[in-house]
Design a protein around this motif. Structure first.
Motif, PDB file in Angstrom:
ATOM      1  N   ALA A 145      22.902  11.261  34.447  1.00 51.14           N
ATOM      2  CA  ALA A 145      23.934  11.900  35.285  1.00 51.14           C
ATOM      3  C   ALA A 145      23.440  11.899  36.726  1.00 51.14           C
ATOM      4  N   LYS A 177      24.546  12.819  39.485  1.00 54.51           N
ATOM      5  CA  LYS A 177      24.707  13.978  40.364  1.00 54.51           C
ATOM      6  C   LYS A 177      23.495  14.906  40.312  1.00 54.51           C
ATOM      7  N   ASP A 217      25.768   7.846  34.696  1.00 55.62           N
ATOM      8  CA  ASP A 217      27.047   8.552  34.624  1.00 55.62           C
ATOM      9  C   ASP A 217      27.352   8.977  36.054  1.00 55.62           C
ATOM     10  N   ARG A 247      38.384  11.894  27.738  1.00 58.36           N
ATOM     11  CA  ARG A 247      37.555  13.095  27.682  1.00 58.36           C
ATOM     12  C   ARG A 247      38.371  14.266  27.156  1.00 58.36           C
ATOM     13  N   HIS A 299      31.889  16.897  27.351  1.00 60.92           N
ATOM     14  CA  HIS A 299      30.723  17.462  28.057  1.00 60.92           C
ATOM     15  C   HIS A 299      31.075  18.921  28.315  1.00 60.92           C
ATOM     16  N   GLY A 341      29.118  21.593  29.364  1.00 65.00           N
ATOM     17  CA  GLY A 341      28.464  22.450  30.342  1.00 65.00           C
ATOM     18  C   GLY A 341      27.015  22.073  30.500  1.00 65.00           C
ATOM     19  N   GLY A 356      26.143  15.512  28.500  1.00 60.48           N
ATOM     20  CA  GLY A 356      24.781  15.983  28.788  1.00 60.48           C
ATOM     21  C   GLY A 356      24.699  17.458  28.465  1.00 60.48           C
ATOM     22  N   GLY A 357      23.918  18.188  29.240  1.00 58.32           N
ATOM     23  CA  GLY A 357      23.948  19.638  29.130  1.00 58.32           C
ATOM     24  C   GLY A 357      22.717  20.318  28.591  1.00 58.32           C
ATOM     25  N   LEU A 358      21.785  19.535  28.035  1.00 56.34           N
ATOM     26  CA  LEU A 358      20.598  20.186  27.456  1.00 56.34           C
ATOM     27  C   LEU A 358      19.839  20.964  28.545  1.00 56.34           C
ATOM     28  N   PRO A 376      22.464  12.635  30.023  1.00 54.13           N
ATOM     29  CA  PRO A 376      21.522  13.698  30.403  1.00 54.13           C
ATOM     30  C   PRO A 376      21.243  13.678  31.905  1.00 54.13           C
ATOM     31  N   GLY A 377      21.159  14.846  32.498  1.00 57.31           N
ATOM     32  CA  GLY A 377      20.812  14.953  33.917  1.00 57.31           C
ATOM     33  C   GLY A 377      19.609  15.860  34.082  1.00 57.31           C
ATOM     34  N   ARG A 378      19.871  17.156  33.967  1.00 56.71           N
ATOM     35  CA  ARG A 378      18.837  18.164  34.212  1.00 56.71           C
ATOM     36  C   ARG A 378      17.600  17.962  33.342  1.00 56.71           C
TER      37      ARG A 378
HETATM   38  C1  LIG Z   1      26.996  17.186  35.221  1.00 58.34           C
HETATM   39  C2  LIG Z   1      27.393  16.293  34.114  1.00 58.34           C
HETATM   40  C3  LIG Z   1      26.434  15.824  33.208  1.00 58.34           C
HETATM   41  C4  LIG Z   1      24.985  16.216  33.260  1.00 58.34           C
HETATM   42  O1  LIG Z   1      24.752  17.534  32.906  1.00 58.34           O
HETATM   43  P1  LIG Z   1      23.249  18.059  32.691  1.00 58.34           P
HETATM   44  O2  LIG Z   1      23.412  19.467  32.335  1.00 58.34           O
HETATM   45  O3  LIG Z   1      22.541  17.871  33.999  1.00 58.34           O
HETATM   46  O4  LIG Z   1      22.641  17.250  31.604  1.00 58.34           O
HETATM   47  C5  LIG Z   1      26.848  14.956  32.217  1.00 58.34           C
HETATM   48  N1  LIG Z   1      28.150  14.572  32.111  1.00 58.34           N
HETATM   49  C6  LIG Z   1      29.098  15.011  32.963  1.00 58.34           C
HETATM   50  C7  LIG Z   1      30.489  14.545  32.795  1.00 58.34           C
HETATM   51  C8  LIG Z   1      28.752  15.888  33.988  1.00 58.34           C
HETATM   52  O5  LIG Z   1      29.697  16.337  34.820  1.00 58.34           O
END
Ligand SMILES: *Cc1c(COP(=O)(O)O)cnc(C)c1O
Length: 419
Positions: free
Chosen positions: A59, A61, A80, A150, A200, A202, A239-241, A276-278
């Motif tokens: 992710a 962002k 992403d 989605r 996704h 949160g 993502g979201g973990l 995955p991002g965070r």
């Molecule tokens: C922000 C976002 C993510 C990443 O979320 P994390 O909590 O950082 O893993 C993944 N998919 C979408 C669509 C998002 O907006």
């Protein structure tokens, strides 16, 4: 596990003492560890070893720095993205177009066109209207755009309200109960190759239950769509973990997450996609700051630092906790409110918290700043834009320069008619 550890009483990034970077690059500054990013990328992939065919899209962002993206591209990650700008970055960093997924509720006509121009792998559609627009643009070019729909599963992620995205009142995705009807209408459009669904719910999830509940519902939806005659080849699980921000935090590990995913999805027979991002970037970065001065307060001292809410927004906007540590701790502690110089009461990082004792000109770090840190920085109060440094063993490089107020002023213009 990360590579920001004390050696001989001084916090290092891998093999580099942080004071060395601070004196050369100045403070505040973000510092990323290549070894930590690579480790997290590997551990996340390994966690999904029993989940069949997978596609990993970082992710962007969470941390869009080009050097960070290059490291993840080398680890086989796609991206992403949620804007045309992020799409350009992912490509510039060496990610393959076919590995890029485009999410976001507000993709404009121009951004959809850009995605087609660059031949990205997948659009995650967030409304029927967006699907119709993309289909029309693609059909006019004689193309078919790969896409998923989605879905908003109406699941409470149990995280901060401002980073929850899967409740029915949130703006993201289409409500799961009307998704089959929308899917059926979009699947008929000439310009779309609708191949699955995405979700996704949160960010910073501390518990697997909401994700499991959500994935069970997605499995039911896949069955329903197949029963209606649709070919479902891709499911994007988002993502979201969560990651540990406090020493006592204990979020689910990628291995626990992967085991849950493998169990819930074992009969789906699709390519599973992840965003995955965070969990990749969070603990791969710290923000280093210098103490400007100590000001006595009514309940506790104020430690005034040279970093502020514009450099690290999370405490101000999400009430987020970032662990503070002295770079050369004495072992003594103090109760302090650590604050920045900005003229806002929300410019505060710790409120009457026990922290390492620091004095004027000492360096400190905020941990877990590699995700949603520098990317949200701004220049409020005409402060410089915070720089970023990447460490790799014994070497380091500035991977984003400090942008000074003079550079920003140079892009502003006083019209002739005011002179
Ligand atoms: C922000 C976002 C993510 C990443 O979320 P994390 O909590 O950082 O893993 C993944 N998919 C979408 C669509 C998002 O907006």
């Amino acid at each position: 596990m990360d590579y920001f550890q004390q050696k001989n009483g001084v916090v290092h990034a891998e093999n580099i003492p942080l004071p060395e970077i601070a004196s050369e690059v100045g403070t505040p500054v973000y510092i990323y560890s290549r070894a930590t990013l690579e480790r997290h990328a590997r551990v996340f992939r390994e966690g999904l070893k029993d989940a069949g065919k997978i596609h990993l899209a970082f992710a962007v962002k969470a941390n869009p720095n080009l050097a960070v993206l290059r490291i993840l591209a080398n680890q086989g990650y796609g991206a992403d993205v949620v804007s045309g700008g992020e799409l350009e970055r992912a490509l510039a960093a060496g990610m393959k177009a076919e590995d890029i997924v485009f999410s976001g509720v507000g993709k404009s006509r121009e951004e959809l066109t850009l995605g087609l121009d660059k031949a990205i792998g997948q659009f995650n559609l967030e409304s029927e209207e967006e699907g119709e627009m993309l289909a029309a643009i693609a059909a006019a070019r004689g193309e078919k755009a790969s896409a998923t729909l989605r879905v908003n599963p109406d699941v409470d992620a149990g995280t901060h309200a401002k980073i929850s995205t899967g409740k029915k009142e949130n703006k993201f995705g289409v409500a799961i109960d009307i998704a089959p009807d929308i899917y059926a209408r979009l699947a008929k459009l000439e310009g779309l190759d609708l191949r699955g669904v995405a979700v996704h719910i949160g960010s910073q999830l501390q518990n697997l239950d909401p994700l499991e509940h959500c994935y069970v519902r997605m499995g039911e939806l896949v069955g329903q769509l197949r029963d209606a005659g649709h070919q479902i080849s891709h499911v994007d699980l988002g993502g979201g973990l969560g990651v540990p921000y406090k020493p006592e935090d204990n979020p689910p590990s990628p291995a626990e997450y992967g085991a849950m995913v493998a169990r819930i999805t074992k009969d789906w027979d699709v390519t599973l996609m992840f965003e995955p991002g965070r969990v990749i970037a969070g603990n791969s970065g710290v923000m280093v700051t210098k103490v400007v001065r100590i000001k006595p307060g009514v309940n506790s001292d104020f430690v005034i630092i040279d970093a502020a809410m514009n450099d690290l927004m999370r405490p101000a906007i999400y009430d987020a906790w970032h662990h503070f540590e002295a770079v050369e701790p004495t072992g003594e502690k103090m109760i302090a409110s650590i604050v920045g110089p900005i003229c806002e009461s929300s410019d505060i990082f710790t409120k009457e918290r026990e922290v390492d004792r620091v004095a004027t000109d000492d360096l400190g770090i905020f941990r877990t700043a590699g995700a949603y840190g520098a990317t949200m920085a701004n220049t409020y109060n005409s402060r410089p834009l915070v720089p970023e440094v990447l460490v790799d063993g014994d070497q380091y490089a500035v991977v984003a320069e400090r942008i000074e107020p003079a550079t920003i002023m140079a892009a502003e213009h006083v019209p002739d008619w005011l002179k």
